[in-house]
Design a protein around this motif. Structure first.
Motif: not given
Length: 439
Positions: A127-136, A139-143
């Motif tokens: 649930a965390i990975t999906g929120y802060y990632s691109t469709s590929k 991960m764009l930011s660090f949870p």
């Protein structure tokens, strides 16, 4: 550096400073702007101090910049002025804004790869990975501080009102709020983060869309659709309860949370990250339970979506600063450190390993409250309605949605008219955001 206009004395001072900070003794400072207050501000400072003590090349300097919205606005202004911090904490609904800020960020997956630091998106809770990632899956930011919404319950107040157990469904909440109103005249039930709870989490928990395109995760050209019968039903009941303060509105953010710890509001929906404040300030027996649901919805409860914030790396930093930031993120990823962060702050363990280690230690048997948001997030595999949301201009749009909810609660609009207006105005803002991004 441009030395034009410096006098002789100033130039000499610069030379002296340069000698004093020679490579042999230089420590690279990295600014970390954040929005943590109270006990969680202490956690932020401890993490920074522990990292600084673990090595001698880099110094993380944490600075509180106000609320989540204040921190985001300050960071944007600083970037435009050419002095952005190295790390900026941004709440989850600011994700689309950060993604659209061309040239303002350095994606975390790219940073960690460049610096040769271990970084596996699959190690985080899905649930965390999906929120802060691109469709590929990049991960764009660090949870950092992930949370979910829970129902905080004053057990002593329930006992006094003759209520045997905490509510599980929305009909239970409505009935209990009326009973509690007899002993708590100013507030039987209340909530913080009104749009997060009553639109965003409510929709995910019932597996109904907030908007098209998987709530914006599959593209910015999305349309809002949350003016549906179930949402209207919720707001209609809240409007009715507001009339005698069985439900009493506590504002758009979390400024009203003290109404729970003071004992004024026995039922209170807000972030699981409220835990340290409850533990410190509540003078009564309490617990936290999952968000309520309407039992007639066949998919409910589905799974909750994360709240909280992540750490974004800002563009324009020096090579040494980027190296230090990558090492700091690797430091934060340590399993034992994630366990500490979870147990002390009330926020979720963001990695699978940290969750499993906490569970295996028996911690949740003694502290079941802290597992409630985790069970919500992992209740069922996420659907396109419950993966999360990514709407442009979400920070401003939340205010518009809250404004319409407030109009309904005040009796100025019907619940349906208020939600229709929230959707219409929100869609206009989405179109404006798209035009801005396209420029």
């Amino acid at each position: 550096m441009n030395f034009r206009g410096f006098g002789a004395a100033a130039a000499a001072g610069v030379v002296t400073l340069a000698l004093a900070t020679s490579p042999a003794s230089a420590v690279t400072e990295i600014q970390w702007w954040h929005a943590m207050t109270g006990p969680n501000n202490d956690v932020v400072n401890k993490l920074a101090n522990d990292f600084n003590a673990s090595q001698s090349d880099y110094k993380i300097v944490p600075t509180y910049k106000g609320s989540y919205a204040d921190t985001l606005n300050a960071g944007i202004a600083a970037f435009r002025a050419g002095h952005a911090p190295g790390i900026m904490q941004v709440f989850e609904v600011g994700t689309a804004t950060m993604m659209a800020a061309k040239g303002a960020i350095k994606p975390v997956f790219q940073l960690m790869k460049e610096q040769g630091e271990k970084f596996d998106p699959q190690s985080y809770l899905p649930a965390i990975t999906g929120y802060y990632s691109t469709s590929k899956g990049e991960m764009l930011s660090f949870p950092f501080n992930a949370s979910s919404m829970v129902m905080w319950v004053n057990l002593d107040a329930l006992k006094q009102a003759g209520i045997a157990e905490p509510p599980k469904t929305w009909p239970d909440v409505f009935a209990d709020a009326k009973k509690l109103h007899a002993t708590h005249p100013t507030c039987g039930f209340s909530s913080s983060w009104v749009t997060w709870g009553f639109i965003e989490q409510f929709s995910a928990w019932h597996n109904i869309p907030i908007g098209t395109k998987a709530n914006g995760l599959d593209g910015f050209d999305t349309k809002l659709t949350f003016n549906n019968p179930l949402e209207i039903k919720l707001l209609t009941n809240l409007v009715e309860l507001q009339k005698d303060k069985s439900y009493d509105y506590s504002g758009r953010t979390n400024t009203g949370e003290g109404r729970f710890t003071s004992g004024e509001c026995p039922l209170f929906m807000t972030s699981s990250g409220f835990y340290p404040s409850v533990k410190k300030n509540a003078k009564f027996n309490y617990t936290a339970v999952p968000m309520p649901y309407f039992p007639e919805d066949k998919d409910a409860p589905q799974n909750s979506i994360i709240g909280g914030a992540s750490l974004w790396v800002m563009a324009g930093q020096s090579p040494d600063q980027y190296k230090g930031i990558a090492k700091f993120f690797a430091f934060l990823s340590d399993t034992d450190r994630q366990v500490y962060l979870h147990e002390k702050s009330g926020y979720l363990p963001i990695t699978k390993a940290a969750y499993e280690k906490t569970k295996a230690s028996g911690f949740y048997e003694k502290n079941p409250i802290l597992e409630v948001p985790l069970k919500e997030l992992t209740n069922k595999p996420p659907t396109e309605n419950s993966r999360g949301l990514r709407f442009g201009g979400m920070v401003q749009m939340r205010d518009v949605w809250a404004e319409e909810i407030e109009a309904a609660l005040a009796g100025k609009k019907s619940p349906k008219d208020a939600l229709d207006a929230a959707v219409s105005r929100g869609n206009q803002m989405l179109r404006q955001f798209e035009r801005t991004v396209a420029k």
